[in-house]
Scaffold this motif. Structure first.
Motif, mmCIF file in Angstrom:
data_model
loop_
_atom_site.group_PDB
_atom_site.id
_atom_site.type_symbol
_atom_site.label_atom_id
_atom_site.label_comp_id
_atom_site.label_asym_id
_atom_site.label_seq_id
_atom_site.Cartn_x
_atom_site.Cartn_y
_atom_site.Cartn_z
ATOM 1 N N ALA A 154 0.844 -1.190 0.000
ATOM 2 C CA ALA A 154 0.000 0.000 0.000
ATOM 3 C C ALA A 154 0.872 1.230 0.000
ATOM 4 C CB ALA A 154 -0.891 0.000 1.239
ATOM 5 N N THR A 155 0.355 2.292 -0.548
ATOM 6 C CA THR A 155 1.156 3.496 -0.654
ATOM 7 C C THR A 155 0.266 4.715 -0.685
ATOM 8 O OG1 THR A 155 2.777 4.639 -2.009
ATOM 9 C CG2 THR A 155 1.235 3.246 -3.182
ATOM 10 N N VAL A 156 0.820 5.816 -0.322
ATOM 11 C CA VAL A 156 0.078 7.064 -0.435
ATOM 12 C C VAL A 156 0.482 7.808 -1.690
ATOM 13 C CG1 VAL A 156 -0.253 7.294 2.027
ATOM 14 C CG2 VAL A 156 1.708 8.391 0.974
ATOM 15 N N GLU A 157 1.361 7.201 -2.493
ATOM 16 C CA GLU A 157 1.757 7.825 -3.733
ATOM 17 C C GLU A 157 0.656 7.649 -4.772
ATOM 18 O OE1 GLU A 157 5.393 5.856 -4.611
ATOM 19 O OE2 GLU A 157 6.451 6.828 -2.991
ATOM 20 N N THR A 158 0.756 8.401 -5.862
ATOM 21 C CA THR A 158 -0.251 8.347 -6.908
ATOM 22 C C THR A 158 -0.224 7.003 -7.611
ATOM 23 O OG1 THR A 158 0.024 10.690 -7.275
ATOM 24 C CG2 THR A 158 -1.028 9.450 -9.022
ATOM 25 N N HIS A 159 -1.399 6.428 -7.790
ATOM 26 C CA HIS A 159 -1.572 5.207 -8.573
ATOM 27 C C HIS A 159 -2.191 5.624 -9.899
ATOM 28 C CE1 HIS A 159 -1.011 2.567 -5.116
ATOM 29 N NE2 HIS A 159 -1.803 3.354 -4.437
ATOM 30 N N ASP A 160 -1.514 5.392 -11.001
ATOM 31 C CA ASP A 160 -2.081 5.783 -12.284
ATOM 32 C C ASP A 160 -2.919 4.682 -12.900
ATOM 33 O OD1 ASP A 160 -0.962 8.297 -12.188
ATOM 34 O OD2 ASP A 160 0.928 7.587 -13.050
ATOM 35 N N ASN A 161 -2.350 3.502 -12.997
ATOM 36 C CA ASN A 161 -3.094 2.422 -13.613
ATOM 37 C C ASN A 161 -2.560 1.109 -13.073
ATOM 38 O OD1 ASN A 161 -4.406 0.608 -15.253
ATOM 39 N ND2 ASN A 161 -4.129 1.812 -17.105
ATOM 40 N N HIS A 162 -3.363 0.386 -12.352
ATOM 41 C CA HIS A 162 -2.974 -0.872 -11.732
ATOM 42 C C HIS A 162 -3.984 -1.927 -12.139
ATOM 43 C CE1 HIS A 162 -1.556 -3.606 -8.649
ATOM 44 N NE2 HIS A 162 -2.767 -3.714 -8.205
ATOM 45 N N GLU A 163 -3.486 -2.978 -12.757
ATOM 46 C CA GLU A 163 -4.372 -4.059 -13.189
ATOM 47 C C GLU A 163 -5.472 -3.539 -14.122
ATOM 48 O OE1 GLU A 163 -3.925 -7.349 -12.293
ATOM 49 O OE2 GLU A 163 -2.151 -6.796 -11.175
ATOM 50 N N GLY A 164 -5.170 -2.521 -14.935
ATOM 51 C CA GLY A 164 -6.107 -2.087 -15.953
ATOM 52 C C GLY A 164 -7.138 -1.055 -15.527
ATOM 53 N N HIS A 165 -7.056 -0.511 -14.322
ATOM 54 C CA HIS A 165 -8.014 0.517 -13.920
ATOM 55 C C HIS A 165 -7.311 1.632 -13.162
ATOM 56 C CE1 HIS A 165 -8.017 -2.471 -10.645
ATOM 57 N NE2 HIS A 165 -8.135 -1.438 -9.867
ATOM 58 N N PRO A 167 -7.468 6.626 -7.600
ATOM 59 C CA PRO A 167 -7.357 8.023 -7.171
ATOM 60 C C PRO A 167 -5.996 8.234 -6.515
ATOM 61 C CG PRO A 167 -8.836 6.803 -5.721
ATOM 62 C CD PRO A 167 -8.459 5.875 -6.841
ATOM 63 N N SER A 168 -5.520 9.457 -6.557
ATOM 64 C CA SER A 168 -4.225 9.752 -5.950
ATOM 65 C C SER A 168 -4.354 10.127 -4.481
ATOM 66 C CB SER A 168 -3.521 10.869 -6.713
ATOM 67 O OG SER A 168 -4.307 12.034 -6.683
ATOM 68 N N GLU A 169 -5.576 10.434 -4.049
ATOM 69 C CA GLU A 169 -5.819 10.760 -2.654
ATOM 70 C C GLU A 169 -7.249 10.384 -2.306
ATOM 71 O OE1 GLU A 169 -5.017 14.962 -2.483
ATOM 72 O OE2 GLU A 169 -7.056 15.470 -3.037
ATOM 73 N N GLY A 170 -7.526 10.342 -1.002
ATOM 74 C CA GLY A 170 -8.859 9.990 -0.534
ATOM 75 C C GLY A 170 -9.800 11.176 -0.542
ATOM 76 N N PRO A 171 -11.057 10.944 -0.164
ATOM 77 C CA PRO A 171 -12.053 12.010 -0.160
ATOM 78 C C PRO A 171 -11.741 13.157 0.800
ATOM 79 C CG PRO A 171 -13.047 9.872 0.403
ATOM 80 C CD PRO A 171 -11.593 9.650 0.175
ATOM 81 N N HIS A 172 -10.853 12.919 1.769
ATOM 82 C CA HIS A 172 -10.474 13.959 2.742
ATOM 83 C C HIS A 172 -9.094 14.531 2.418
ATOM 84 C CE1 HIS A 172 -13.307 11.153 4.651
ATOM 85 N NE2 HIS A 172 -13.878 12.274 5.042
ATOM 86 N N HIS A 173 -8.623 14.273 1.202
ATOM 87 C CA HIS A 173 -7.341 14.755 0.685
ATOM 88 C C HIS A 173 -6.145 14.150 1.410
ATOM 89 C CE1 HIS A 173 -9.704 17.420 -1.724
ATOM 90 N NE2 HIS A 173 -10.298 17.874 -0.630
ATOM 91 N N LEU A 201 -5.178 8.147 5.250
ATOM 92 C CA LEU A 201 -4.476 8.735 6.377
ATOM 93 C C LEU A 201 -4.427 10.248 6.196
ATOM 94 C CD1 LEU A 201 -1.383 7.551 8.208
ATOM 95 C CD2 LEU A 201 -1.397 9.877 7.363
ATOM 96 N N VAL A 202 -4.957 10.953 7.205
ATOM 97 C CA VAL A 202 -4.897 12.415 7.220
ATOM 98 C C VAL A 202 -4.093 12.808 8.453
ATOM 99 C CG1 VAL A 202 -6.219 14.559 7.349
ATOM 100 C CG2 VAL A 202 -7.130 12.614 6.050
ATOM 101 N N HIS A 203 -2.956 13.466 8.216
ATOM 102 C CA HIS A 203 -2.068 13.870 9.306
ATOM 103 C C HIS A 203 -2.117 15.385 9.422
ATOM 104 C CE1 HIS A 203 2.352 14.025 10.899
ATOM 105 N NE2 HIS A 203 1.479 14.350 11.819
ATOM 106 N N ASP A 204 -2.675 15.869 10.512
ATOM 107 C CA ASP A 204 -2.723 17.310 10.768
ATOM 108 C C ASP A 204 -1.537 17.646 11.663
ATOM 109 O OD1 ASP A 204 -3.181 19.908 11.679
ATOM 110 O OD2 ASP A 204 -5.359 19.643 11.659
#
Length: 173
Positions: free
Chosen positions: A34-45, A48-54, A69-72
């Motif tokens: 798992a990673t917080v880096e951008t995923h462009d295309n994995h297994e053909g789909h 998103p590069s971030e979650g709904p809470h950025h 993960l949101v770190h304030d």
């Protein structure tokens, strides 16, 4: 005649053991970390590069779920949101806390994130978990901390690797 039969058998066995080498791409059977880096295309789909809470995304299982993960850093809190496979909606789970494991100075440490249900979460479930322990946030940034999120969803244990990167130019690791 026996020699010819024996030689034929040896040659046949050699070809069956060696087989043909496929020139196609190698297929990994295990899920990538798992990673917080951008995923462009994995297994053909697309991912998103971030979650709904950025926040950064953490893959759980074989993309069965994600966590965000949101770190304030200003207040020293770390919030984890449990998300669906598409990382678009929160999923309430039956847990009162989840855990982040880290390595600090060669020793393992655990930090509990306590359930802090959103208003839309059903009674007794939570999709949001929070820690206000500033030490956790500091450890997420340490080189070699190797943080892992550990939680249970519907009776199944999940473990996701957290890669907590920053775009801060003045931030030392």
């Amino acid at each position: 005649m026996k020699t010819l039969l024996f030689t034929s058998a040896i040659i046949s066995m050699t070809f069956s053991l060696v087989g043909c080498k496929d020139a196609g791409p190698n297929v990994e059977t295990s899920a990538p970390p798992a990673t917080v880096e951008t995923h462009d295309n994995h297994e053909g789909h697309d991912h998103p590069s971030e979650g709904p809470h950025h926040g950064g995304l953490i893959e759980l299982g074989n993309e069965e779920y994600h966590a965000e993960l949101v770190h304030d850093e200003d207040i020293g809190s770390v919030t984890i949101y449990v998300l669906n496979a598409a990382a678009t909606e929160q999923i309430p789970i039956d847990s009162t806390e989840i855990t982040i494991n880290v390595e600090h100075e060669g020793k393992p440490e655990q930090f509990a994130l306590v359930a802090s249900p959103d208003a839309t979460d059903p009674q007794g479930k939570s999709s949001r978990f929070v820690s206000t322990d500033a030490e956790l946030g500091e450890h997420l940034d340490e080189e070699g901390a190797d943080p892992k999120l550990v939680l249970t969803i519907d009776g199944k244990s999940f473990r996701g690797t957290i890669e907590h990167d920053h775009d801060h130019e003045d931030h030392d690791h």
